[in-house]
Scaffold this active site. Structure first.
Site, PDB file in Angstrom:
ATOM      1  CG  HIS A  37      -1.764   1.119   1.460  1.00  0.00           C
ATOM      2  ND1 HIS A  37      -1.700   1.925   2.570  1.00  0.00           N
ATOM      3  CD2 HIS A  37      -2.757   1.637   0.686  1.00  0.00           C
ATOM      4  CE1 HIS A  37      -2.614   2.874   2.495  1.00  0.00           C
ATOM      5  NE2 HIS A  37      -3.268   2.722   1.360  1.00  0.00           N
ATOM      6  NE  ARG A  38      -1.656   5.791   1.324  1.00  0.00           N
ATOM      7  CZ  ARG A  38      -2.123   6.578   2.279  1.00  0.00           C
ATOM      8  NH1 ARG A  38      -1.321   7.453   2.852  1.00  0.00           N
ATOM      9  NH2 ARG A  38      -3.392   6.519   2.652  1.00  0.00           N
ATOM     10  CD  GLU A  64      -3.063   1.891  -3.304  1.00  0.00           C
ATOM     11  OE1 GLU A  64      -4.125   2.482  -3.564  1.00  0.00           O
ATOM     12  OE2 GLU A  64      -2.170   2.395  -2.587  1.00  0.00           O
ATOM     13  CG  ASP A  66      -2.996   6.680  -3.705  1.00  0.00           C
ATOM     14  OD1 ASP A  66      -4.070   6.071  -3.627  1.00  0.00           O
ATOM     15  OD2 ASP A  66      -2.046   6.517  -2.900  1.00  0.00           O
ATOM     16  CG  HIS A  79      -3.021   9.110  -0.104  1.00  0.00           C
ATOM     17  ND1 HIS A  79      -3.800   9.953   0.657  1.00  0.00           N
ATOM     18  CD2 HIS A  79      -3.721   7.966  -0.221  1.00  0.00           C
ATOM     19  CE1 HIS A  79      -4.924   9.338   0.991  1.00  0.00           C
ATOM     20  NE2 HIS A  79      -4.896   8.125   0.476  1.00  0.00           N
ATOM     21  CD  GLU A 146      -7.413   5.058  -4.163  1.00  0.00           C
ATOM     22  OE1 GLU A 146      -6.595   4.502  -3.419  1.00  0.00           O
ATOM     23  OE2 GLU A 146      -8.423   5.672  -3.752  1.00  0.00           O
ATOM     24  CE  LYS A 148      -7.093   8.815  -3.005  1.00  0.00           C
ATOM     25  NZ  LYS A 148      -6.447   7.812  -2.131  1.00  0.00           N
ATOM     26  CG  ASP A 278       0.641   0.958   5.440  1.00  0.00           C
ATOM     27  OD1 ASP A 278       0.210   1.156   4.292  1.00  0.00           O
ATOM     28  OD2 ASP A 278       0.115   1.445   6.459  1.00  0.00           O
TER      29      ASP A 278
HETATM   30  O1  G3P Z   1      -5.446   0.110  -0.708  1.00  0.00           O
HETATM   31  C1  G3P Z   1      -6.639   0.741  -0.387  1.00  0.00           C
HETATM   32  C2  G3P Z   1      -6.393   2.153  -0.200  1.00  0.00           C
HETATM   33  O2  G3P Z   1      -5.472   2.595  -1.151  1.00  0.00           O
HETATM   34  C3  G3P Z   1      -7.559   3.079  -0.207  1.00  0.00           C
HETATM   35  O3  G3P Z   1      -7.339   4.128   0.621  1.00  0.00           O
HETATM   36  O4  G3P Z   1      -6.757   6.338   1.313  1.00  0.00           O
HETATM   37  O5  G3P Z   1      -4.995   4.629   1.283  1.00  0.00           O
HETATM   38  O6  G3P Z   1      -5.848   5.537  -0.842  1.00  0.00           O
HETATM   39  P1  G3P Z   1      -6.176   5.193   0.577  1.00  0.00           P
HETATM   40 CA    CA Z   2      -4.689   4.288  -2.443  1.00  0.00          CA
END
Ligand code: G3P
Ligand code: CA
Length: 285
Positions: A37-38, A64, A66, A79, A146, A148, A278
């Site tokens: 995640h990130r 992952e 954003d 993010h 992602e 957003k 993470d």
């Molecule tokens: O992996 C799920 C997550 O990316 C969604 O929330 O806020 O971390 O982008 P966020």
């Molecule tokens: Ca994300």
């Protein structure tokens, strides 16, 4: 009782309608994938190249990240839609050019010296473009991207799909896993991507409040099945009946953001297809 009725009515509806997907590259339903995640963001500043490289070193299956659009139309990786939390500056990404953003340092913890990270090279902690991340990492790892804040970025879906095509990210790798997947809370954006390129696997992000058990209506489920091959759900809400019902409907189920090893093992036993974490080394290597 309400829950039982939901399970029964959803199951009846699904079997009656014979709902199912036909995807070229669905998200894998076997195994238990680790999605960093990130990047390996517990250890390196989130959404930076060092964070993604460490995720690869820790054997994550996917990273992952954003994406947002700069004032001059470049896809960059961060993010928030605002630079305040992760850099020394303030303001919206959409009001910065790429050159201006490159002057900043992507360091999650204010006051933490960049040299505290895994590398000393300050250059490595610049805000990366999506193209830079793909070029650097695509031979080594897969991507969950992602979308957003899309209302701020007209045309971002087209840009992303175009960049994925140019970089050969549509399709499966030698192990049969999609090289890249898009996920979002924004259903409109996912539907737009599906319209542009139906071969890109999509996952619908779904958030439940604390204490809530995961539940979606049959109508909602039917809608998701028209464009997505999986869902990413806030993990505390997941229950075995919900996971089974989603699987029966043909959706892979992933959980976010799981930084607790016991919870990860519980989700694995529940049949969840993988976790966003993470700490990609959460369950050992
Ligand atoms: O992996 C799920 C997550 O990316 C969604 O929330 O806020 O971390 O982008 P966020
Ligand atoms: Ca994300």
């Amino acid at each position: 009782m309400k829950k039982l009725l939901w399970i029964m009515s959803t199951s009846v509806l699904l079997s009656a309608c014979n709902i199912g997907n036909e995807w070229d590259n669905p998200m894998p339903e076997e195994g238990f994938l680790i999605i960093a995640h990130r990047g390996a963001s517990a250890y390196e500043p989130e959404n930076t190249l060092p964070s993604f490289e460490l995720a690869e070193d820790l054997n994550a299956d996917y990273v992952e990240l954003d994406v947002h659009l700069t004032k001059d139309g470049e896809l960059i990786v961060m993010h928030d839609d605002d630079v305040k939390r992760t850099t020394e500056a303030v303001g919206k990404i959409k009001d910065y050019t790429l050159a201006e953003l490159k002057e900043l340092t992507a360091n999650e913890e204010k006051g933490k010296k960049v040299a505290d990270g895994r590398r000393d090279e300050e250059e490595a902690y610049k805000i990366p473009t999506l193209q830079e991340v793909i070029e650097e990492m695509k031979d080594d790892i897969r991507f969950v991207i992602e979308l957003k804040d899309t209302d701020q970025y007209p045309g971002i879906e087209e840009k992303l799909v175009g960049l994925m095509k140019e970089n050969g990210l549509i399709g499966a790798d030698a192990k049969g896993y999609p090289k890249a997947v898009i996920h979002s809370f924004d259903k409109k954006a996912l539907k737009q991507v599906h319209k542009l390129e139906s071969a890109i696997p999509l996952m619908q992000l779904i958030s439940f409040d604390e204490g809530e058990e995961a539940e979606i209506s049959a109508k909602e489920l039917r809608d998701i099945l028209t464009y997505a091959s999986g869902i990413d759900v806030s993990y505390e809400a997941l229950t075995p009946p919900f996971v089974n019902t989603m699987h029966d409907a043909g959706l892979a189920v992933y959980a976010y953001t799981v930084d607790d090893a016991e919870a990860a093992l519980r989700l694995k036993a529940m049949g969840v297809n993988g976790i966003h974490t993470d700490e990609p080394d959460l369950l050992g290597e």
